[in-house]
Design a protein around this motif. Structure first.
Motif, PDB file in Angstrom:
ATOM      1  N   GLU A  36       0.828  -1.205   0.000  1.00  0.00           N
ATOM      2  CA  GLU A  36       0.000   0.000   0.000  1.00  0.00           C
ATOM      3  C   GLU A  36       0.865   1.258   0.000  1.00  0.00           C
ATOM      4  OE1 GLU A  36      -0.530  -2.630   1.846  1.00  0.00           O
ATOM      5  OE2 GLU A  36      -2.644  -3.209   1.740  1.00  0.00           O
ATOM      6  N   ILE A  37       2.076   1.128   0.507  1.00  0.00           N
ATOM      7  CA  ILE A  37       2.976   2.289   0.469  1.00  0.00           C
ATOM      8  C   ILE A  37       3.278   2.623  -0.990  1.00  0.00           C
ATOM      9  CG2 ILE A  37       5.289   3.104   1.070  1.00  0.00           C
ATOM     10  CD1 ILE A  37       5.160   1.386   3.583  1.00  0.00           C
ATOM     11  N   ALA A  38       3.628   1.584  -1.749  1.00  0.00           N
ATOM     12  CA  ALA A  38       3.895   1.797  -3.176  1.00  0.00           C
ATOM     13  C   ALA A  38       2.629   2.269  -3.890  1.00  0.00           C
ATOM     14  CB  ALA A  38       4.413   0.515  -3.809  1.00  0.00           C
ATOM     15  N   VAL A  39       1.493   1.705  -3.492  1.00  0.00           N
ATOM     16  CA  VAL A  39       0.221   2.054  -4.133  1.00  0.00           C
ATOM     17  C   VAL A  39       0.013   3.567  -4.136  1.00  0.00           C
ATOM     18  CG1 VAL A  39      -2.275   2.039  -3.706  1.00  0.00           C
ATOM     19  CG2 VAL A  39      -1.013  -0.119  -3.747  1.00  0.00           C
ATOM     20  N   ILE A  40       0.071   4.156  -2.956  1.00  0.00           N
ATOM     21  CA  ILE A  40      -0.307   5.575  -2.900  1.00  0.00           C
ATOM     22  C   ILE A  40       0.783   6.461  -3.487  1.00  0.00           C
ATOM     23  CG2 ILE A  40       0.387   5.812  -0.468  1.00  0.00           C
ATOM     24  CD1 ILE A  40      -2.119   7.817  -0.352  1.00  0.00           C
ATOM     25  N   LEU A  41       2.052   6.033  -3.353  1.00  0.00           N
ATOM     26  CA  LEU A  41       3.111   6.855  -3.949  1.00  0.00           C
ATOM     27  C   LEU A  41       3.062   6.806  -5.466  1.00  0.00           C
ATOM     28  CD1 LEU A  41       5.311   6.101  -1.044  1.00  0.00           C
ATOM     29  CD2 LEU A  41       5.241   8.401  -2.012  1.00  0.00           C
ATOM     30  N   MET A  42       2.709   5.666  -6.026  1.00  0.00           N
ATOM     31  CA  MET A  42       2.522   5.611  -7.481  1.00  0.00           C
ATOM     32  C   MET A  42       1.378   6.528  -7.890  1.00  0.00           C
ATOM     33  SD  MET A  42       2.933   1.750  -8.833  1.00  0.00           S
ATOM     34  CE  MET A  42       4.423   0.818  -8.506  1.00  0.00           C
ATOM     35  N   ALA A  43       0.322   6.513  -7.092  1.00  0.00           N
ATOM     36  CA  ALA A  43      -0.821   7.364  -7.411  1.00  0.00           C
ATOM     37  C   ALA A  43      -0.406   8.835  -7.386  1.00  0.00           C
ATOM     38  CB  ALA A  43      -1.969   7.109  -6.434  1.00  0.00           C
ATOM     39  N   LEU A  44       0.432   9.202  -6.416  1.00  0.00           N
ATOM     40  CA  LEU A  44       0.854  10.601  -6.324  1.00  0.00           C
ATOM     41  C   LEU A  44       1.803  10.964  -7.468  1.00  0.00           C
ATOM     42  CD1 LEU A  44       1.257  11.050  -2.458  1.00  0.00           C
ATOM     43  CD2 LEU A  44      -0.724  11.524  -3.905  1.00  0.00           C
ATOM     44  N   GLY A  45       2.649  10.003  -7.861  1.00  0.00           N
ATOM     45  CA  GLY A  45       3.509  10.231  -9.026  1.00  0.00           C
ATOM     46  C   GLY A  45       2.656  10.474 -10.271  1.00  0.00           C
ATOM     47  N   ALA A  46       1.634   9.634 -10.437  1.00  0.00           N
ATOM     48  CA  ALA A  46       0.743   9.788 -11.592  1.00  0.00           C
ATOM     49  C   ALA A  46       0.037  11.137 -11.545  1.00  0.00           C
ATOM     50  CB  ALA A  46      -0.274   8.649 -11.624  1.00  0.00           C
ATOM     51  N   ALA A  47      -0.392  11.541 -10.348  1.00  0.00           N
ATOM     52  CA  ALA A  47      -1.092  12.823 -10.201  1.00  0.00           C
ATOM     53  C   ALA A  47      -0.179  13.978 -10.607  1.00  0.00           C
ATOM     54  CB  ALA A  47      -1.584  13.002  -8.770  1.00  0.00           C
ATOM     55  N   ALA A  48       1.089  13.890 -10.225  1.00  0.00           N
ATOM     56  CA  ALA A  48       2.024  14.966 -10.577  1.00  0.00           C
ATOM     57  C   ALA A  48       2.176  15.074 -12.087  1.00  0.00           C
ATOM     58  CB  ALA A  48       3.378  14.724  -9.910  1.00  0.00           C
ATOM     59  N   ALA A  49       1.978  13.952 -12.782  1.00  0.00           N
ATOM     60  CA  ALA A  49       2.058  13.968 -14.240  1.00  0.00           C
ATOM     61  C   ALA A  49       0.685  14.221 -14.866  1.00  0.00           C
ATOM     62  CB  ALA A  49       2.642  12.660 -14.756  1.00  0.00           C
ATOM     63  N   GLY A  50      -0.298  14.576 -14.043  1.00  0.00           N
ATOM     64  CA  GLY A  50      -1.585  15.012 -14.587  1.00  0.00           C
ATOM     65  C   GLY A  50      -2.626  13.927 -14.755  1.00  0.00           C
ATOM     66  N   LYS A  51      -2.364  12.745 -14.217  1.00  0.00           N
ATOM     67  CA  LYS A  51      -3.336  11.662 -14.365  1.00  0.00           C
ATOM     68  C   LYS A  51      -4.130  11.475 -13.081  1.00  0.00           C
ATOM     69  CE  LYS A  51      -2.558  10.841 -18.476  1.00  0.00           C
ATOM     70  NZ  LYS A  51      -2.500  10.224 -19.636  1.00  0.00           N
ATOM     71  N   ARG A  52      -5.438  11.275 -13.265  1.00  0.00           N
ATOM     72  CA  ARG A  52      -6.307  11.105 -12.094  1.00  0.00           C
ATOM     73  C   ARG A  52      -6.199   9.684 -11.580  1.00  0.00           C
ATOM     74  NH1 ARG A  52     -11.458  14.847 -12.103  1.00  0.00           N
ATOM     75  NH2 ARG A  52     -10.396  16.690 -12.876  1.00  0.00           N
ATOM     76  N   ALA A  53      -5.701   9.554 -10.367  1.00  0.00           N
ATOM     77  CA  ALA A  53      -5.507   8.223  -9.815  1.00  0.00           C
ATOM     78  C   ALA A  53      -6.336   8.051  -8.556  1.00  0.00           C
ATOM     79  CB  ALA A  53      -4.027   7.994  -9.499  1.00  0.00           C
ATOM     80  N   ALA A  54      -6.760   6.810  -8.331  1.00  0.00           N
ATOM     81  CA  ALA A  54      -7.446   6.463  -7.097  1.00  0.00           C
ATOM     82  C   ALA A  54      -6.839   5.184  -6.559  1.00  0.00           C
ATOM     83  CB  ALA A  54      -8.941   6.270  -7.343  1.00  0.00           C
ATOM     84  N   VAL A  55      -6.963   5.009  -5.252  1.00  0.00           N
ATOM     85  CA  VAL A  55      -6.454   3.813  -4.595  1.00  0.00           C
ATOM     86  C   VAL A  55      -7.560   3.270  -3.699  1.00  0.00           C
ATOM     87  CG1 VAL A  55      -4.123   4.795  -4.601  1.00  0.00           C
ATOM     88  CG2 VAL A  55      -5.543   5.037  -2.560  1.00  0.00           C
ATOM     89  N   GLY A  56      -7.464   1.999  -3.334  1.00  0.00           N
ATOM     90  CA  GLY A  56      -8.485   1.430  -2.457  1.00  0.00           C
ATOM     91  C   GLY A  56      -7.851   0.484  -1.461  1.00  0.00           C
ATOM     92  N   THR A  57      -8.381   0.462  -0.236  1.00  0.00           N
ATOM     93  CA  THR A  57      -7.812  -0.369   0.801  1.00  0.00           C
ATOM     94  C   THR A  57      -8.779  -0.489   1.969  1.00  0.00           C
ATOM     95  OG1 THR A  57      -5.837  -0.726   2.159  1.00  0.00           O
ATOM     96  CG2 THR A  57      -6.621   1.553   1.964  1.00  0.00           C
TER      97      THR A  57
END
Ligand SMILES: Cc1ncc(C[n+]2csc(CCOP(=O)(O)OP(=O)(O)O)c2C)c(N)n1
Ligand SMILES: [Mg+2]
Lengths: 285, 552
Positions: free
Chosen positions: B235-256
């Motif tokens: 889950e640590i990787a999950v949310i950091l990937m989501a934040l990386g994607a967000a910085a590049a302009g992509k809408r990301a969501a995570v679930g847990t």
């Protein structure tokens, strides 16, 4: 663009004699080279961890994501997946990347995401003032181990070859032109590139003399970089603890499809999510 | 019209989940509103699984104490649930597996053997027998199986269904409902579709009950859309990937769920500091720690509200059913991006894995149209420009002509690390102004739902999936049901209007310490009584009615 334009006006707070200056220098030259060769500056992004190495994000005038301790690689992976046109670089620390965030390092190699990782391996926690790290030698006397560390270090070069990194190299902050070439090659590689850099920590673990006395170059022309067995043998020549010669250079390179290439292959072309949703709901009624 | 409840039970691995999806679909096809409760232990083979499918001519949100039909694939289903059978109800069972029962038996073992069908089709056989007993026309049965069962397995299933159908006799006829058939979706599916509606580009998750099925569902959805779905190492990787994607302009969501959310909290705080949008689906299940992994609770309201070091704005919404889950998941992702904050969709196992008739139309717009950033100066680009409402014009990494600096340290407008007190205060205040702006934007939405009781003196406040049971139990009582859907920023004015004129408020929640009540108190609202439950199970209508009767 001249490479000096790539330095921001942020005040530099590395210690005099810090190996990070050389890494910064090499990095900015490589970035300037990429831009000169046609990569738009906006397509280059640097992700850093937290530690002295992380300040690179403030100092280089490129897109940056100054992340949290240990977590450069998932951020870099997210950036690359979101926009495969980006050239993604990451600067991590040895504590950062081999300690706090080791899992991500193994998985970045396993996935072969097209990211170039530089580990500023000063073999000490610099920013938190001198504790041992996963690559400090057995017996290292740091602030958390005044009697000497009771653990063997691990060998990140060996680890990365075993984990499936498709480009593996090692440089040294006092071998600037080689370092520059290694970074250039690592960035040029399509896939996960792992570049371990011996970074002298002038304040907490100054190994300048030891490295100067022991390093030698793997000859790029003669060393078989496509042979994982030879790469592993070379990586094992020095175990980060006992005294021996230390090879620098490119150890390994292999070409495999990258994570983002495989994902792109799977991705459907349809871009009408509302239509897909409506179809799905109709199937349920 | 008459309500109808059917319970199907068997051992884990016997296909109870699929059978209940088919039962949902059958009831929907008859024009009835459906609610499905799914109960299973945390194991793969052998334990007791059961589902209750309740349907009626009006919306229903929970099950009752009694069921009209029990469908038993094993003896335990009869032993455990016979006491729940309504007067005049009937047990339909597999005689090859159930030795002690009264009712209508079918030898599914023999049917499956003779039809050379896979053993797993016993579940379909039992549903087939049920359909005949309940007087559901064969065309409806045939049609639903054709839609629910993949072509590869359809033939064997239909043969078994027909054999079981022929083996029993009709006992009565389920009434057709008043509606045109509505799709039945689980809360997880509705959340997933809501995120897609909110513009989702990437869903990133590590499996954890009760939200794993969002991951599975969207991974399937990605097969026919441009969505990227990733299941990383933690889950640590999950949310950091989501934040990386967000910085590049992509809408990301995570679930847990709670445990995974614990691992995400450091990066949640990063999202706060770096002002990166992300939607987080937090499906609650009972803790502490691993707790009861496959059951339900409402214990993470205060955690969701406070998680992460430092003070930063966030959105927390708690939908009660699948329609709301769709709507508010779309809005959560949208608001995360408009205000550059993390947004948490606080769900629970009952909602995530329960089935609900849905009436939303994916074509209808549910969020405000995006405001283009306009002409944003790029020389230099100030990622964290201080503005009146705190929201800085956001350009993503990769934008031509802009150098974008995203930073987890306190930083100046350009995103360069600083430590001086003046900038620190300016930036902290700027971020918190976004919280106020978010609260203002939320005023355009129904943030607090109110049901009935215009002249009531007593209010019953509840949140999340529990609201459904409250609404059903309160029907006919002189009470007003109040549901804060948005929990952070707490909709103080809307809540004040909702409780206006009441003498007394009762708070109902599935936790021991009264987390919503604590939150209300912070905002100056007190409660006269409370109903708590924390055994992992949702309230039935009757249980809720009895508990309300004690305090109303
Ligand atoms: C989760 C977390 N734990 C601890 C720290 C404190 N911390 C900051 S930098 C650092 C170590 C840095 O060492 P290294 O990664 O080797 O980087 P260097 O300073 O040597 O470049 C630590 C432990 C932190 N910021 N976050
Ligand atoms: Mg270090």
């Amino acid at each position: 663009m001249e490479s000096k334009d790539l330095i921001t006006s942020a005040a530099n707070t590395w210690c005099p004699g810090c190996g990070n200056f050389a890494i910064e220098h090499a990095l900015k030259d490589v970035v300037a080279g990429l831009v000169a060769d046609g990569t738009p500056l906006e397509k280059i992004v640097l992700v850093t961890g937290i530690g002295c190495h992380g300040k690179m994000a403030d100092y280089l005038g490129v897109n940056s994501f100054y992340a949290i301790h240990g977590r450069t690689l998932p951020v870099a992976t997210g950036l690359k997946l979101a926009n495969p046109d980006l050239t993604v670089l990451a600067c991590a620390g040895d504590g950062d990347c081999y300690g706090e965030g080791l899992e991500h390092l193994l998985f970045a190699a396993k996935r072969n995401v097209d990211v170039t990782l530089l580990v500023h391996d000063n073999r000490v926690y610099g920013l938190t003032t001198g504790q041992y790290t996963p690559t400090s030698p057995l017996g290292f006397s740091g602030r958390s181990t005044p009697q000497g560390t009771p653990e063997y270090p691990f060998n990140p070069v060996e680890l990365m070859i075993a984990a499936g990194a498709t480009w593996v190299g090692r440089g040294y902050s006092r071998r600037l032109s080689q370092l520059r070439e290694l970074i250039r090659a690592a960035v040029g590689h399509r896939g996960f590139s792992f570049l371990e850099v011996f970074q002298v920590c002038a304040t907490f673990y100054n190994q300048t003399k030891y490295y100067d006395d022991h390093v030698y170059d793997l000859e790029a022309e003669t060393f078989p970089t496509s042979d994982p067995g030879a790469a592993l043998d070379a990586a094992r020549e020095w175990d980060y603890s006992r005294e021996s010669r230390i090879p620098l250079g490119q150890f390994y390179e292999a070409i495999y499809p990258t994570l983002e290439e495989r994902l792109a292959e799977q991705r459907a072309k349809e871009t009408d999510p509302v239509g897909v949703m409506q179809r799905l709901m109709a199937e349920r009624t | 019209m008459q309500e109808f409840s059917v319970l199907i039970g068997g051992r884990a691995g016997e296909g109870i989940n699929k059978a209940s999806a088919i039962l949902n679909h059958l009831m929907a096809r008859l024009g009835r509103y459906v609610y499905m409760y799914y109960d299973y232990p945390s194991l793969i083979r052998g334990g007791h699984n059961f589902a209750v499918v309740r349907s009626a001519g009006r919306p229903v949100w929970t099950h009752r104490d009694r069921v009209d039909v029990i469908l038993a694939l094993d003896q335990k289903t009869v032993d455990q649930h016979l006491s729940e059978l309504a007067e005049g109800g009937v047990v339909v069972y597999d005689t090859s597996a159930v030795k002690q029962a009264e009712g209508i038996g079918v030898d599914l073992d023999a049917i499956v053997r003779e039809e050379k069908a896979p053993v797993i089709t016993r579940n379909s056989g039992l549903v087939g027998a049920f359909c005949r007993v309940a007087g559901i026309p064969w065309e409806v049965v045939d049609g639903v199986f054709r839609e629910e069962v993949p072509p590869k397995y359809l033939d064997a299933n239909l043969r078994v269904v027909r054999r079981a159908w022929d083996a029993v006799e009709e006992r009565g006829r389920i009434e057709r409902g008043p509606m045109k058939p509505l799709p039945v979706l689980t809360g997880n599916e509705a959340i997933a579709l809501g995120l897609v509606k909110g513009g989702l580009d990437a869903y990133i998750a590590y499996p954890m009950t009760p939200t794993s099925n969002i991951l599975h569902f969207l991974a399937g959805f990605a097969g026919s859309s441009a969505l990227t779905v990733v299941h990383p190492e933690s889950e640590i990787a999950v949310i950091l990937m989501a934040l990386g994607a967000a910085a590049a302009g992509k809408r990301a969501a995570v679930g847990t769920s709670g445990g995974g959310f614990c691992l995400m909290t450091e990066a949640l705080s990063l999202a706060g500091q770096a002002e990166l949008p992300v939607a987080i689906v937090l499906g609650q299940r009972p803790g502490p720690s691993t707790g009861l992994p496959t059951y339900s609770c409402q214990t993470e309201l205060l955690f969701a509200r406070h998680a992460g070091q430092g003070e930063f704005p966030r959105l927390v919404v708690a939908p009660a059913d699948a329609d709301e889950a769709y709507l508010w998941s779309a809005r959560a992702l949208d608001l995360a991006w408009r205000f550059q904050v993390p947004a948490i969709v606080l769900a629970d196992k009952t909602l995530c894995e329960g089935g609900y008739s849905c009436s939303f139309d994916p074509a209808t717009e549910v969020v405000a149209p995006p405001e283009p950033p306009g002409d944003v100066p790029r020389d230099p680009y100030l990622r964290y420009r201080v503005t009146a409402n705190g929201v800085s014009p956001m350009l993503s990494i990769g934008t031509p002509g802009a150098v974008v600096k995203v930073n987890s340290y306190e930083h100046d407008e350009a995103g360069i690390t600083i430590e001086d007190p003046e900038t620190t205060v300016a930036m902290q205040e700027k971020r918190l102004r976004k919280g106020a702006a978010l609260a203002e934007a939320l005023a355009a939405y129904e943030t607090v739902a109110v049901y009935g009781g215009t002249d009531a003196r007593v209010g019953v406040v509840s949140w999340g999936s529990t609201v459904g049971a409250v609404r059903e139990a309160a029907a006919g009582l002189p009470v007003r049901v109040i549901q804060p859907i948005v929990l952070e920023p707490f909709p103080v004015e809307a809540f004040r209007r909702a409780v206006d004129g009441l003498d007394r408020v009762v708070v109902v929640e599935e936790n021991q310490t009264g987390q919503l009540e604590q939150l209300m108190r912070v905002h100056g609202f007190s409660a006269g009584a409370r109903v708590h439950r924390f055994d992992g199970r949702p309230f039935t209508v009757e249980e809720m009615a009895a508990r309300l009767a004690e305090v109303v």
